[in-house]
Design a protein around this motif. Sequence first.
Motif, mmCIF file in Angstrom:
data_model
loop_
_atom_site.group_PDB
_atom_site.id
_atom_site.type_symbol
_atom_site.label_atom_id
_atom_site.label_comp_id
_atom_site.label_asym_id
_atom_site.label_seq_id
_atom_site.Cartn_x
_atom_site.Cartn_y
_atom_site.Cartn_z
ATOM 1 N N ALA A 29 0.832 -1.205 0.000
ATOM 2 C CA ALA A 29 0.000 0.000 0.000
ATOM 3 C C ALA A 29 0.868 1.257 0.000
ATOM 4 O O ALA A 29 1.972 1.285 0.562
ATOM 5 N N ARG A 30 0.366 2.294 -0.638
ATOM 6 C CA ARG A 30 1.045 3.586 -0.608
ATOM 7 C C ARG A 30 0.551 4.352 0.614
ATOM 8 O O ARG A 30 -0.612 4.757 0.691
ATOM 9 N N ARG A 31 1.430 4.537 1.560
ATOM 10 C CA ARG A 31 1.046 5.144 2.838
ATOM 11 C C ARG A 31 1.182 6.665 2.769
ATOM 12 O O ARG A 31 2.220 7.180 2.364
ATOM 13 N N SER A 73 1.769 10.388 4.225
ATOM 14 C CA SER A 73 2.732 10.877 5.202
ATOM 15 C C SER A 73 2.265 12.208 5.769
ATOM 16 O O SER A 73 1.790 13.073 5.035
ATOM 17 N N CYS A 98 1.578 4.041 16.327
ATOM 18 C CA CYS A 98 0.400 3.188 16.183
ATOM 19 C C CYS A 98 0.392 2.146 17.291
ATOM 20 O O CYS A 98 1.402 1.463 17.514
ATOM 21 N N ALA A 107 -5.577 9.112 6.816
ATOM 22 C CA ALA A 107 -4.719 10.228 6.415
ATOM 23 C C ALA A 107 -5.444 11.560 6.598
ATOM 24 O O ALA A 107 -4.858 12.547 7.058
ATOM 25 N N SER A 118 -3.807 -1.528 8.616
ATOM 26 C CA SER A 118 -4.530 -0.792 7.577
ATOM 27 C C SER A 118 -3.622 -0.250 6.488
ATOM 28 O O SER A 118 -4.037 -0.113 5.338
ATOM 29 N N ALA A 119 -2.384 0.115 6.834
ATOM 30 C CA ALA A 119 -1.377 0.553 5.863
ATOM 31 C C ALA A 119 -1.803 1.786 5.075
ATOM 32 O O ALA A 119 -1.383 1.983 3.942
ATOM 33 N N HIS A 120 -2.623 2.658 5.672
ATOM 34 C CA HIS A 120 -3.036 3.883 4.993
ATOM 35 C C HIS A 120 -2.170 5.075 5.375
ATOM 36 O O HIS A 120 -2.181 6.094 4.680
ATOM 37 N N LEU A 121 -1.436 4.951 6.468
ATOM 38 C CA LEU A 121 -0.683 6.079 7.003
ATOM 39 C C LEU A 121 0.736 5.626 7.350
ATOM 40 O O LEU A 121 0.928 4.526 7.879
ATOM 41 N N ALA A 122 1.718 6.466 7.047
ATOM 42 C CA ALA A 122 3.103 6.158 7.410
ATOM 43 C C ALA A 122 3.239 6.172 8.931
ATOM 44 O O ALA A 122 2.881 7.156 9.579
ATOM 45 N N TYR A 178 6.644 -5.320 10.310
ATOM 46 C CA TYR A 178 6.213 -3.928 10.405
ATOM 47 C C TYR A 178 6.052 -3.454 11.847
ATOM 48 O O TYR A 178 5.699 -2.295 12.071
#
Length: 315
Positions: free
Chosen positions: A4-6, A8, A15, A91, A113-117, A152
């Motif tokens: 996923a593209r997180r 930033s 987290c 984000a 979720s891998a939505h946010l760095a 991770y």
Amino acid sequence: MAHARRASVRVPVICIGNFTVGGAGKTPTALALAQAAKAKGLTPGFLSRGYGGSLDVTTIVDPAHHHATAVGDEPLLLAREALTVIARRRAEGAERLVREGANLIIMDDGFQSAHLAIDYALVVIDAGRGIGNGYLVPAGPVRAPLRTQLLYASGILKVGEGIAADRVVRLAARAGKPFFTASVKVRGQEDLRGQNVLAFAGIADPSKFFRTVEALGANIAVTRTFGDHEHPGEDEVSDMLDIASREGLEIVTTSKDYVRLIGHHGRVDELLRRCRVIEIDMVFEDPQAPGLIIDRAIAAARERRLGEGSSIKTG
């Protein structure tokens, strides 16, 4: 998690997650880190998806205005400690927190979720439950392959007593992940010695709450359990009140269950008046650990943003 593209943001992001579905102590851990952040002079903000609530727009949680049916029960507890935003799009919620003045974001859940760095992912595991049978959902409670999740994770927090989490801790140690320990402590000087009580809970592991009540010296005459985040219906509320009155029982519950009741009708107001809430805190064995986790998150965020050609906001 792998591809996923997180998104930033320009502040450090911590987290608080877990390997499995269900509770492991994420919310009290998030609260403990926020308290440590404020002790360092930081302005933390909580980011939550608002599970169990009906609002689907990014919202600043106001405990004096919102009910659990709108924002979820956990955000109401978090908002008592610090600025809290619920957002279906993490984000977007993170950016809102930054605009409102937060210079450290603490995500309650969202590890997978891998939505946010994320600059520091602290994974909480219950020492008594571990990862259950070790199988992935729906055959078991594990959210994603354990070895993938460990890639991770920045650190592991084992909560409570027991050996069920030891295998995971050994795997984490071999992967070079820092390991912390903590326990849940009752806030204040609660004393229920010799009292007969009706205890009810709608959390992931009600038995843990019941053990806490017994450790305070209470005799649990009646228990009532509900699904995680579930609000008891009117008939169930009346049933608990009638039994407690008939048998002379004090009613005890969790802080999550208490805030979930606020704003409902029928005899709920009576139940709220009669409830004795058992408040708990997450206490790290090493009192320096929360500050260390925050420092590592700040350092990781600085490296992340330098790589992006930006600066970190921490003041």
